[in-house]
Design an enzyme around this catalytic site. Structure first.
Site, short mmCIF file in Angstrom:
data_model
loop_
_atom_site.label_atom_id
_atom_site.label_comp_id
_atom_site.label_asym_id
_atom_site.label_seq_id
_atom_site.Cartn_x
_atom_site.Cartn_y
_atom_site.Cartn_z
N GLY A 700 24.76 17.21 42.88
CA GLY A 700 25.13 17.38 44.26
C GLY A 700 26.21 18.12 44.46
O GLY A 700 27.14 18.06 43.83
N GLY A 705 33.55 18.75 47.49
CA GLY A 705 33.56 18.20 45.89
C GLY A 705 32.26 18.28 45.43
O GLY A 705 31.00 18.47 46.30
N ASP A 820 30.68 12.22 60.64
CA ASP A 820 29.68 13.21 59.92
C ASP A 820 28.52 12.48 59.68
O ASP A 820 28.05 12.58 58.68
CB ASP A 820 30.48 13.86 58.91
CG ASP A 820 29.88 15.11 58.22
OD1 ASP A 820 30.01 15.60 57.32
OD2 ASP A 820 28.73 15.64 59.06
#
Ligand SMILES: *[C@@H]1O[C@H](CO)[C@@H](O)[C@H](O)[C@H]1NC(C)=O
Length: 1000
Positions: A700, A705, A820
């Site tokens: 992913g 990152g 988030d």
């Protein structure tokens, strides 16, 4: 429900009992002030002291940060003068003593003498073992509840010291090992709940000593061995729930001694042998669930004594012989599920007038008989599956009177006669499967009244005449199977209104005329099979819009002309067959046509183009040439762009790899919190396991990152997030340190666990627990995974997320705001438990909660509206994002359109009046349609989540609830996945009446 009510009543009686006892004690104690208070206080505090110490000792042994835990009330006042808290507290004035007394601690209830009577720590995020729990210090404990925590290790054998225990609930933890035989010494125990742990070994035969036992739950464990015969001694047992284990052997005939038993649940085990005849003695039995075993033989005739059954579920076994005739003699049977066995004979006589039936499945047996004679009218019937048997007879008007029927399947039988118009009265039908029978005549136009129908299968019958245009009224239709009949006439144009159609199969009929160009409106269509008909004309170019089409079969018709070159827009196409037509000209230049086998094009007029079986097309020399070349160029450049994107992604992963090979300037700073290994070893292991962060381990990508999967030599799988280095160095370093500082503080079962990190000038990475199911976003976006993501799992995920946020906002000090929250940052483990991740932009609220942040964090679509005009982030922003995720889970897709349409209608109306506008929508209208609707308690929970989600989405941040409130409401609802699970294959019931009213 029944059981729950019963339990509540029992507990009520227990409470009443203590209340009365207390009054009696008060009356008995002489009124002399000094003596009485002196005596009771000293014995009370003595016990209290012992008990308090024992509790504190256990608390200290838990792996939790005590300041963040619910147990923060568990503390003694600092001692005065004396070292012993016992003597000390007896000198304190009564009031101050009671405020520090363990009787005021969270989860503790004392009796009148100040001794602990109840410990209830349900859902308290406890992580640790019971090893340091001194059971002998609690001689008066009646109730001990540790349900839904993260306790691990064994049940210590000295639990038997709790000699007064009547209620023990250790359910939903991570406990392992055997159930200790000493548990048999708890002879007063009435309720024993051990479900949803990892207990193994066999059930000790000492269980038979627990003569007071009324309810024994050990479902969802790893228990093996056989059911001990001693279980027959439990003459008060009402519920025995051992489903979802690996219990083997046969059901002991001693089971017949359980004369109080009402629910016998042994489903999903490895039971063999036959059902003992003694089962006929269990005349109180209302629920018999033996499904998912390998039980053989026939059902004993004695079963005919059991006339009070409400739930009879024996599907998925190897049973043969006949079904019990009297199964509904008492007139209570609701669930009759005997599918996937080898039963023969006919449907039991008592079924004909069994008006209580809700769900019936007799599928995949060898049953015979005439269904038009043996079945009646069932006003509550929701689900009926008779498929794959040898039934004869015809469909009667009775089906139209089953007004709650949502699923009817009689496929693969020998049903004859016609489809009656009365079928149109069963207006709740969602799925109708009458395929592979001998039905004749026409499809009645009344079928158009079944407005909820999403699955219609009439294939492989003898149906004739035209396909009625009324099919176009089925706006929810996803699957239309009409293949292998004698249908004639045109494909109805009205089909264009069935905009949810995924799958159309009309193969092998006598359909004629052209394909209506309106079929290009079926934008969801994935499979279209019109093969073996008499269709003519040119292929409509509008089919180009079928961008999701995967298979297209037009073979064995009379299509003529050229294939529109615009068909190359059907980029999902993988399989195509246009053989046996009169087609000519070039093939569309997409992969499906290029790689198709030659047979897919044979017997046409003059096809040419890029396929090994065909001639290449002559290059036209006239001015039309531009027209041919241009699309090819566009198509090639499209492919090139895609190619560059893919290469770009690989390149990013590879670049990391290259950097790794370069010599390192300084030794990396490594820190692994949870492993006993030395950090350097783990570090090297990760490098080896990911082959220097090779892109093939890439699972992913995040904003800061790339995430890799690493299998360590211990067999443990971990996720490694390697932060970006070059371009966004500063931001990514900030995210890295932020994430570490938050995750080392926040420990919760719904927050991703950080195993450790490595920080170095060249590269930084974090190591987390690996989440098997990936992100919530992935699951909801994947057709197959979304279907496995059943409602009770969804409820659990939303509850878990709420718990995590409540913990961050209200239990962490200082509070932490995630900033988030999105479905991409909620990860799910193998058990579909939610784990909040990605704390790169989280804020620890060191300053005033309203202080300014000057950078925008968050994901578009999830961010609270106020963030558009203020950069002030507080916990209400997380609440809003939680609302978006909650709705997304319920709807199975991005709720953005719904939210913006609702809030814009609010905005436009609030300008004209000051009253807030109340929206009303039916929950059924927004639910994810890919899975069957939730039922019973799960439906209620889905409804609560929807209500809470809308409350969280209010424009005014102050009007939104706190995460603590949300989490409490969700956790207060008892988990009840059982119904859905226990049924196994496919039955569901959902009240469509849930109406949502809210203002946003
Ligand atoms: C039933 O027996 C079959 C064949 O031995 C085995 O494969 C299967 O796992 C068994 N099922 C159960 C539920 O024990």
């Amino acid at each position: 429900m029944h059981e729950q009510a019963h339990m509540t009543k029992k507990i009520g009686r227990l409470v009443l009992f203590f209340f009365v006892m207390n009054i009696i004690i008060l009356l008995l104690v002489p009124p002399s002030h000094t003596v009485s208070s002196g005596v009771s206080a000293s014995t009370g505090t003595m016990k209290e002291g012992q008990e308090a110490e024992a509790l504190l000792k256990w608390k200290d042994s838990l792996d939790i940060d005590p300041t963040h835990s619910l147990l923060s009330s568990w503390k003694l006042l600092p001692p005065r003068n004396s070292t012993s808290p016992l003597t000390n507290s007896s000198h304190l004035p009564k009031n101050s003593s009671s405020s520090s007394s363990l009787c005021n601690w969270i989860g503790i209830i004392c009796n009148q003498l100040g001794s602990v009577m109840q410990i209830n720590l349900t859902s308290s995020n406890l992580r640790g073992t019971l090893r340091n729990f001194t059971f002998s210090s609690f001689p008066n404990l009646y109730t001990f509840v540790l349900y839904n925590n993260s306790l691990y290790g064994n049940i210590p054998s000295h639990i038997s010291n709790l000699s007064r225990l009547t209620y023990l609930d250790l359910g939903r933890n991570h406990l392992t090992g055997n159930i200790p035989p000493q548990i048999g010494l708890l002879t007063g125990l009435q309720y024993l709940y051990l479900g949803r742990n990892h207990f193994n070994g066999s059930i000790p035969h000492e269980i038979g000593m627990m003569e007071s036992l009324e309810k024994f739950y050990a479902r969802y464990n790893d228990l093996s061995g056989s059911i001990p015969a001693s279980i027959g001694n439990l003459s008060k047992l009402i519920t025995l729930s051992l489903g979802r284990n690996s219990i083997s052997g046969s059901i002991p005939h001693e089971i017949g001694q359980l004369k109080s038993i009402r629910a016998l649940n042994l489903y999903f085990n490895n039971l063999t042998g036959s059902i003992p005849a003694s089962i006929g003695k269990l005349v109180s039995l209302t629920n018999l669930s033996l499904f998912g075993n390998n039980i053989t033989g026939s059902i004993p005739l004695e079963m005919n004594n059991l006339t009070n059954l409400e739930y009879f579920q024996i599907f998925d076994n190897l049973l043969s012989g006949y079904l019990p005739e009297n199964i509904c003699l008492g007139g209570r049977l609701m669930w009759f599920i005997a599918s996937y066995n080898n039963f023969r004979g006919s449907i039991p006589k008592s079924i004909k007038n069994c008006s209580t039936l809700v769900a019936v499945s007799l599928a995949e047996n060898q049953l015979t008989g005439n269904i038009s004679e043996e079945l009646g009218v069932y006003p509550d019937l929701d689900y009926m599956d008779l498929s794959k048997n040898k039934f004869v007879g015809s469909l009667t008007g009775n089906w139209g009177q089953c007004s709650k029927l949502t699923m009817l399947s009689i496929s693969n039988n020998k049903i004859s006669g016609r489809l009656l118009p009365e079928l149109g009265k069963a207006t709740q039908l969602h799925a109708l499967d009458l395929s592979s029978n001998l039905l004749a005549g026409k499809i009645p136009k009344e079928i158009g009244r079944l407005k909820f129908l999403y699955d219609l299968k009439l294939n492989n019958n003898r149906l004739s005449s035209e396909v009625p245009a009324e099919i176009g009224m089925l706006s929810d239709l996803e699957k239309l199977e009409l293949a292998e009949n004698k249908l004639s006439g045109p494909i109805p144009i009205d089909l264009e209104h069935c905009s949810k159609l995924l799958h159309i199969n009309m193969r092998k009929n006598r359909l004629s005329g052209a394909v209506p160009f309106q079929m290009g409106n079926l934008l969801s269509l994935q499979n279209l099979d019109l093969g073996q008909n008499l269709l003519t004309g040119e292929l409509p170019m509008e089919l180009r819009y079928l961008h999701k089409l995967e298979t297209l079969n037009l073979s064995h018709n009379k299509f003529s002309g050229t294939i529109p070159s615009t068909f190359k827009e059907m980029l999902s196409l993988t399989s195509v067959d246009i053989s046996y037509n009169q087609l000519e000209g070039p093939l569309p230049s997409i992969k499906a046509f290029i790689v198709a086998p030659t047979e897919a094009f044979e017997n046409n007029k003059a096809l040419c183009g890029n396929n090994t079986g065909l001639e290449s097309c002559p290059i036209p020399r006239n001015k039309n040439s531009n027209g041919v070349v241009a699309p090819v160029v566009i198509s090639i450049s499209g492919t090139l762009i895609l190619f560059f994107i893919i290469v770009g992604i690989l390149f990013i992963c590879h670049k990391r790899e290259k950097n790794m090979d370069e010599p390192e300037e300084a030794p990396p700073e490594i820190f692994f919190t949870t492993w006993n290994h030395d950090g350097k070893t783990v570090y090297e292991e990760i490098i080896t396991a990911t082959e220097n962060f090779n892109s093939k381990y890439c699972i992913g990508m995040g904003g800061y990152g790339i995430v890799y999967k690493a299998l360590l030599s211990t067999g443990q799988i971990v996720a490694v997030k390697k932060f970006h280095e070059n371009e966004s160095r500063i931001a990514s370093q900030e995210a890295f340190t932020n994430e570490i500082s938050v995750l080392t503080k926040a420990r919760h079962r719904n927050i991703i666990k950080l195993h450790g990190f490595c920080s170095h000038a060249r590269h930084s990475f974090l190591v987390y627990e690996f989440m098997e199911q990936g992100s919530l976003e992935n699951i909801l976006g994947d057709k197959v995974k979304a279907i496995e993501f059943e409602w009770f799992k969804r409820v659990n995920v939303v509850t878990g997320l709420a718990n995590a946020l409540s913990y961050l906002h209200h239990e962490c000090s200082p509070a932490i705001i995630h900033r988030d929250i999105s479905s991409n940052n909620v990860l799910l483990d193998a058990e579909y438990e939610a784990h909040l991740a990605d704390f790169g932009t989280a804020k620890i609220m060191v300053a005033e909660p309203s202080s300014d942040w000057n950078s925008f964090a968050g994901t578009f679509g999830y961010a609270a509206p106020e963030l558009a005009y203020t950069m002030r982030a507080n916990e209400k922003c997380d609440v809003y994002s939680f609302g978006v995720v909650g709705l997304e889970v319920i709807m199975g897709k991005d709720p953005g359109d719904l939210i913006s349409s609702l809030s814009s209608s609010s905005a436009s109306s609030s300008s004209s009046s000051s009253q807030p506008i109340v929206h009303q929508i039916l929950l059924g209208d927004v639910l994810d349609q890919r899975i069957s609707p939730p039922m019973n308690q799960v439906a209620e929970k889905v409804f609560s989540i929807a209500k809470l989600a809308f409350a969280c989405l209010q424009q005014n941040p102050q009007a939104r609830p706190s995460m603590k409130e949300v989490s409490q409401i969700l956790s207060a609802m008892v988990p009840s996945s059982s119904r859905v699970k226990e049924f196994g294959r496919g039955y569901n019931h959902f009240e469509r009446e849930y109406m949502l009213s809210f203002c946003i």
